[in-house]
Design a protein around this motif. Sequence first.
Motif, PDB file in Angstrom:
ATOM      1  N   LEU A  17       0.987  -1.241   0.028  1.00 40.91           N
ATOM      2  CA  LEU A  17       0.064   0.100   0.150  1.00 40.91           C
ATOM      3  C   LEU A  17       0.797   1.102  -0.063  1.00 40.91           C
ATOM      4  N   TRP A  18       0.221   2.292  -0.627  1.00 40.99           N
ATOM      5  CA  TRP A  18       1.137   3.457  -0.585  1.00 40.99           C
ATOM      6  C   TRP A  18       0.060   4.695  -0.211  1.00 40.99           C
ATOM      7  N   LEU A  19       0.393   5.680   0.738  1.00 38.98           N
ATOM      8  CA  LEU A  19      -0.522   6.731   1.049  1.00 38.98           C
ATOM      9  C   LEU A  19      -0.406   7.946   0.014  1.00 38.98           C
ATOM     10  N   ALA A  20      -1.513   7.781  -0.549  1.00 36.33           N
ATOM     11  CA  ALA A  20      -1.421   8.841  -1.787  1.00 36.33           C
ATOM     12  C   ALA A  20      -1.385  10.102  -1.580  1.00 36.33           C
ATOM     13  N   ASP A  21      -1.627  10.656  -0.280  1.00 32.72           N
ATOM     14  CA  ASP A  21      -1.403  12.116  -0.099  1.00 32.72           C
ATOM     15  C   ASP A  21      -0.713  12.050   1.392  1.00 32.72           C
ATOM     16  N   PRO A  22       0.722  12.021   1.394  1.00 33.47           N
ATOM     17  CA  PRO A  22       1.161  12.230   2.861  1.00 33.47           C
ATOM     18  C   PRO A  22       1.046  13.439   3.411  1.00 33.47           C
ATOM     19  N   LEU A  23       0.716  14.534   2.704  1.00 42.74           N
ATOM     20  CA  LEU A  23       0.387  15.545   3.534  1.00 42.74           C
ATOM     21  C   LEU A  23      -0.796  15.663   4.323  1.00 42.74           C
ATOM     22  N   ALA A  24      -1.341  14.284   4.348  1.00 43.59           N
ATOM     23  CA  ALA A  24      -2.619  14.378   5.329  1.00 43.59           C
ATOM     24  C   ALA A  24      -1.929  14.183   6.812  1.00 43.59           C
ATOM     25  N   LEU A  25      -0.826  13.729   6.550  1.00 44.88           N
ATOM     26  CA  LEU A  25      -0.236  13.620   8.104  1.00 44.88           C
ATOM     27  C   LEU A  25       0.480  14.877   8.792  1.00 44.88           C
ATOM     28  N   TYR A  26       0.317  16.103   8.007  1.00 40.76           N
ATOM     29  CA  TYR A  26       0.919  17.030   8.264  1.00 40.76           C
ATOM     30  C   TYR A  26       0.423  17.448   9.724  1.00 40.76           C
ATOM     31  N   GLY A  27       1.293  17.846  10.518  1.00 38.39           N
ATOM     32  CA  GLY A  27       1.136  18.249  11.918  1.00 38.39           C
ATOM     33  C   GLY A  27       0.604  17.029  13.001  1.00 38.39           C
TER      34      GLY A  27
END
Length: 313
Positions: free
Chosen positions: A278-288
């Motif tokens: 699996l790959w996290l399509a939008d890593p920016l979802a983890l921002y913060g």
Amino acid sequence: MAKVQTERRLHLLEELPRSQRERLFHIDFKLYFLGELRRSDVVERFETGPAGATRDIALYREIAPENLQLDPTTKAYLPTQEFTPLFEHQAQRVLTALSQGFGEGIGENLQPMVRCEFPNALSLPKMSVLAPITRAIHRGKAVRLGYTSVDSGKTEREIVPLALVDTGIRWHVRAFDRKSQQFRDFVLTRMEDPTVLADEPVLSGESAEHDVQWSRLIELELVPHPSHPRPEVVKSDYEMPEGVLKVKVRAANAGYILRRWSVDCSPDHSLRGPEYALWLADPLALYGATSASLAPGYKDPRPESERRVVRAL
């Protein structure tokens, strides 16, 4: 017709006492997952006596007559070809029951219901440590304990435990730490002699409602890893017919969970290996998210001076 029958069943079940619904649930479970039911199964599980077990089986047959038939040779009830479960069975509970027993036995006497194999937990807390922590969570109290961390060594702490968290490798406690005045994660196996401070008040700022990282929910979109040779297999494994699996996790736990699931969180899906399906399509979802640094391949876009990492000490 099927809809009317389902509604009738639900109505009949709702009218029953909870204890009787539990016995019918057990009958349904045995038929569905083990393929047979004997009167002794109900007697041994609930200690109802033969007459009571007979009444429960008769009631099940009344509600779902097409679900079971008596085998005259073995005197066991078997599911029919038309069997439809009377109850909804959650996968996690079913697998736990099959692998560890369904309430039969006490302590080490618990036995799996079918042959199975699963890895032993390498890190489990002592019950003398776990019990005071769970009492404090349930009653909303603080705890005084000895704690050994990687950074600070052994210190005495006062924490306000909020929740237990299973990372897949170990268990920790999400808690407010009065020493640092922050919400943090504390590993249960590193605790010594916890004492519940039953007469000491807990301040409002120490409660779960003020833990921003715990309260914040992040929606993650997981897709088959672009380098996976058989993306259709991944879609089947994770039930993603549209090619995307959306899950919500707490910011405080996101990094632990993504590591447990072996999700490639690099922006360019650069991690390689059979474990990365699996790959996290939008890593920016983890921002913060303070636990994001634990996610495989994650790269924090913020300058290093602005990063704040809080994980199990």
